[in-house]
Design an enzyme around this catalytic site. Structure first.
Site, mmCIF file in Angstrom:
data_model
loop_
_atom_site.group_PDB
_atom_site.id
_atom_site.type_symbol
_atom_site.label_atom_id
_atom_site.label_comp_id
_atom_site.label_asym_id
_atom_site.label_seq_id
_atom_site.Cartn_x
_atom_site.Cartn_y
_atom_site.Cartn_z
ATOM 1 N N LYS A 1 0.812 -1.160 0.105
ATOM 2 C CA LYS A 1 0.102 -0.064 -0.046
ATOM 3 C C LYS A 1 0.832 1.050 -0.087
ATOM 4 O O LYS A 1 1.490 1.509 0.980
ATOM 5 C CB LYS A 1 -1.061 0.005 1.365
ATOM 6 C CG LYS A 1 -2.014 1.189 0.755
ATOM 7 C CD LYS A 1 -2.463 1.918 2.231
ATOM 8 C CE LYS A 1 -1.682 2.791 2.729
ATOM 9 N NZ LYS A 1 -1.627 4.086 2.084
ATOM 10 N N GLU B 1 9.354 0.941 11.125
ATOM 11 C CA GLU B 1 10.577 1.930 10.613
ATOM 12 C C GLU B 1 9.951 3.466 10.903
ATOM 13 O O GLU B 1 9.259 4.079 9.704
ATOM 14 C CB GLU B 1 11.124 1.789 9.290
ATOM 15 C CG GLU B 1 11.680 0.513 8.988
ATOM 16 C CD GLU B 1 13.103 0.258 9.584
ATOM 17 O OE1 GLU B 1 13.543 1.348 10.263
ATOM 18 O OE2 GLU B 1 13.538 -0.678 9.699
ATOM 19 N N CYS C 1 14.158 10.195 6.862
ATOM 20 C CA CYS C 1 13.991 9.784 8.356
ATOM 21 C C CYS C 1 15.357 10.134 9.057
ATOM 22 O O CYS C 1 15.429 10.303 10.232
ATOM 23 C CB CYS C 1 13.290 8.420 8.368
ATOM 24 S SG CYS C 1 14.316 7.322 7.381
ATOM 25 N N GLU D 1 10.656 16.099 15.061
ATOM 26 C CA GLU D 1 10.918 16.003 13.965
ATOM 27 C C GLU D 1 10.348 16.879 12.757
ATOM 28 O O GLU D 1 8.986 17.001 12.637
ATOM 29 C CB GLU D 1 10.722 14.470 13.506
ATOM 30 C CG GLU D 1 11.039 14.066 11.931
ATOM 31 C CD GLU D 1 10.626 12.776 11.545
ATOM 32 O OE1 GLU D 1 9.538 12.642 11.896
ATOM 33 O OE2 GLU D 1 11.502 11.831 10.994
#
Ligand code: NAD
Length: 488
Positions: free
Chosen positions: A182, A257, A291, A390
Site C-alpha cells: 500500500k 521504521e 527519516c 522531527e
C-alpha cells in the site's frame, strides 16, 4: 516490454491478482503537483474493504505454490523484476516526481536504483538463507527451518516511495511470502505502475499486489485477520496505531521504521570540511524529508565559529540548487505538498519566537509551489520544539558543546534513536562515542547513509525491527523447530 504508463498516462486502477481492476469502493484520492500546486488527478482509487479482501484471497490462493517454487525459479523472477525496474527508472521516477517533487538526478535515480538493488540482493539470498541443525548427542536431531509467514503487507510513506518498496517487498517475496503493497496516498503512481512489471517478471497471480489508498486502506491491512505481517514505514503516531491494530486483530508480526531527530557530533579535532559537507548534504537531500537526516548538529566550542561560517556558506550554496524538479541542474525540489509546507513553515516561524537564532534561510522561494530555503537555527533552547521534534524539512539546529560527556547526554536525551554521526580524527574517541549513542545506526566521519547488507532501523521510538541484510529475511520468516527421535 517497457512500462506503458507515464506522467501523461497515469495508472488509475488497483493491481490485484495480476490484473488492473477498478476499486469496488467509490472513494477517490486527489493529488497535486508540489512544483506548482496544480491538480494532478482527483480520481486515484482508494482501496476499500472488498478490495483488500480480494487481494488477501488471491494471495492466500497463491501462497502454497509460491512457497514451493524452486529457488532458481524464484530467484529468476526477482532478478528479472529488478532489471525491469532499472530499465524503467526514468518513467517510474517521473510518475513519482509528479506528486513528490524530487529531481531525478539527485533523488529519483537513487531510490529506483535502491529498489532494484534490493530485489537483486534478496534474490541472491534465496538459496543461501539456510536453517540450522543440531547434533543428536542426546538422541534427538534438531532441525530449524525458516518458514515464510504467508500473506504479508507493506505500508509505505511518500518520502522514498519506490526505494521503500524494495526494502520490504524483496525480502518478503524472496522468503516465499505473498506481499500486498500500500503506497502513500501522496505518491501512488510509480507503485501502481509496477503492476505491469510484476506481471512481466513472471510473478504468479496473487503473489505481489498493489492497493493504492490512504490511512483507511492501511488500517484495513493492519487489522486484517488473515494477514500475518505488516511492515510499516512512516510516522511514530501511525506506527503506534499499526501496532495496536496488529495486536487487537490476530497478533500479526510488525516491523516499524519510524521517525528520527538524528544528532551529528562534531569534535574540535575533526576534518572540518568533511564534517560540513556531510552535515549540509544530510539535511538537504530530498529537501530534508529523510527519516535519518542529521537535523541536530552539535559542535565543540574550539571550532564552533569556523564550523558555523562554513555550514552557513554551504547552506547558502544549497539554496541556489533549489528549484523546479523538472529542470536540469536542480538538486533540491519543493516540499511534498501544501500541508507539509505549512507544517515546516510553522516550525520555522515559531522557532524565531525565542526558540533559537535564525542563522540562514527561513524564507519561501517563489510564490507558487512549495519551495523553502535550507534553514539553520543556532543557540537553540534544548527544550524547544525545533530541538526536540522531527521537522521533516530542510531545517537543522546547531548548538555548541564543551565536553564529550555533556554532548553524549544531550544526543541521547530524545525519544528517537535512528541515526547518529560523530566527526573526529581520534579513533578511540570515535569508537567510544559510537558505542555510547543509543541509536540503530552510527556514522563515523559520515552521517545519514545506509547500505543494503547491513541492518537499517532504529532504537527507542524510531522503530521496531530492522530492514536490509539478513535481518530483513528473518523479519519475514518464522523459525520452525523439527525434532527427530533417533533412539527407537
Ligand atoms: P504517515 O505515518 O503519515 O504515513 C505512512 C503510511 O501510513 C502511508 O501509507 C499512510 O497512508 C499510512 N497510514 C496513515 N494512517 C494510517 C492508519 N491509521 N493505519 C494504517 N496506515 C496508515 O507517514 P508519512 O508522512 O507518509 O512519512 C513521514 C514519516 O515517515 C516521518 O516521520 C519519517 O521519519 C518516517 N520515515 C521513516 C523511515 C525509516 O526507515 N525509519 C523512512 C522514511 C520515512
Amino acid at each position: 516490454m517497457p512500462i506503458s504508463f507515464s506522467s501523461s498516462k497515469l495508472p488509475d486502477q488497483l493491481f490485484i491478482n495480476n490484473e488492473f481492476v477498478s476499486s469496488k469502493g467509490s472513494k477517490k484520492l486527489s493529488l497535486y503537483n508540489p512544483a506548482d500546486g496544480s491538480l494532478v488527478t482527483d480520481a486515484c482509487p482508494c482501496a476499500d474493504e472488498k478490495d483488500v479482501d480480494a487481494a488477501v484471497e488471491a494471495a492466500e490462493k497463491a501462497f502454497p505454490a509460491w512457497k514451493a517454487i524452486s529457488a532458481a525459479e524464484r530467484r529468476g523472477i526477482l532478478t528479472k523484476f529488478a532489471d525491469l525496474v532499472q530499465q524503467s527508472a526514468e518513467v517510474i521516477s517521473e510518475m513519482t516526481r509528479l506528486t513528490l517533487g524530487a529531481p531525478y538526478e539527485s533523488f529519483g535515480k537513487f531510490e529506483v536504483g535502491l529498489c532494484a538493488d534490493a530485489f537483486r540482493y534478496n534474490a541472491g539470498w534465496i538459496d543461501k538463507f539456510g536453517g540450522e541443525s543440531w547434533p543428536q548427542d542426546d538422541g534427538f536431531m534438531k532441525i530449524v527451518r525458516n518458514e515464510p509467514l504467508g500473506v504479508t503487507a507493506g505500508v509505505v510513506p511518500w518520502n522514498g516511495p519506490i526505494g521503500t518498496i524494495g526494502l520490504k517487498a524483496a525480502p518478503a517475496l524472496a522468503t516465499g511470502n505473498c506481499f500486498i503493497l500500500k503506497p502513500s496516498e501522496k505518491t501512488p503512481f510509480g507503485s501502481l505502475a509496477l503492476g505491469e512489471l510484476i506481471k512481466e517478471a513472471g510473478f504468479p497471480p496473487g503473489v505481489f499486489q498493489v492497493l493504492s489508498g490512504d490511512g483507511s486502506t492501511g488500517a484495513l491491512l493492519a487489522s486484517h485477520m488473515r494477514i500475518r505481517k505488516v511492515s510499516f514505514t512512516g510516522s511514530i503516531a501511525t506506527g503506534k496505531k499499526i501496532q495496536e491494530m496488529a495486536a487487537k486483530s490476530n497478533l500479526k508480526r510488525v516491523t516499524l521504521e519510524l521517525g528520527g531527530k538524528s544528532p551529528a557530533v562534531v569534535f574540535d579535532d575533526c576534518n572540518l570540511e568533511n564534517a560540513i559537507t556531510w552535515t549540509a548534504n544530510a539535511i538537504t537531500a530530498n529537501t530534508g524529508q529523510v527519516c535519518f537526516a542529521a537535523s541536530r548538529v552539535y559542535v565543540q566550542e574550539g571550532i564552533y565559529e569556523k564550523f558555523i561560517a562554513g555550514y552557513k556558506k554551504a547552506m547558502q550554496e544549497k539554496a541556489k540548487l533549489v528549484g523546479d524538479p523538472n529542470t536540469a541542474g536542480t538538486t533540491i525540489g519543493p516540499l511534498v505538498d501544501k500541508s507539509q509546507f505549512e507544517r515546516v513553515s510553522g516550525f520555522i516561524e515559531r522557532g524565531q519566537q525565542g526558540q533559537g537564532k535564525l542563522l540562514v534561510g527561513g524564507n519561501r522561494i517563489g510564490s507558487k509551489g512549495y519551495y523553502l530555503e535550507p534553514t539553520v537555527f543556532t543557540d537553540v533552547d534544548i527544550d524547544s520544539e525545533i530541538h526536540t521534534e522531527e521537522i521533516f524539512g530542510p531545517v537543522s539546529v546547531v548548538r555548541s558543546f564543551k565536553t564529550e560527556e555533556e554532548i553524549m547526554h544531550l544526543s541521547n536525551n530524545t525519544q528517537f534513536g535512528l541515526m547518529a554521526g560523530v566527526f573526529t580524527q581520534d579513533i578511540n574517541k570515535a569508537m567510544r562515542v559510537a558505542s555510547e549513542f543509543d541509536s540503530g545506526m552510527v556514522g563515523i566521519n559520515c552521517v545519514s547513509l545506509m547500505f543494503m547488507n547491513t541492518p537499517f532501523g532504529g532504537s527507542k521510538q524510531s522503530g521496531i525491527g530492522r530492514e536490509c541484510g539478513i535481518q530483513a529475511l528473518r523479519a519475514f520468516t518464522e523459525p520452525k523447530t523439527i525434532m527427530v527421535n533417533l533412539t527407537y
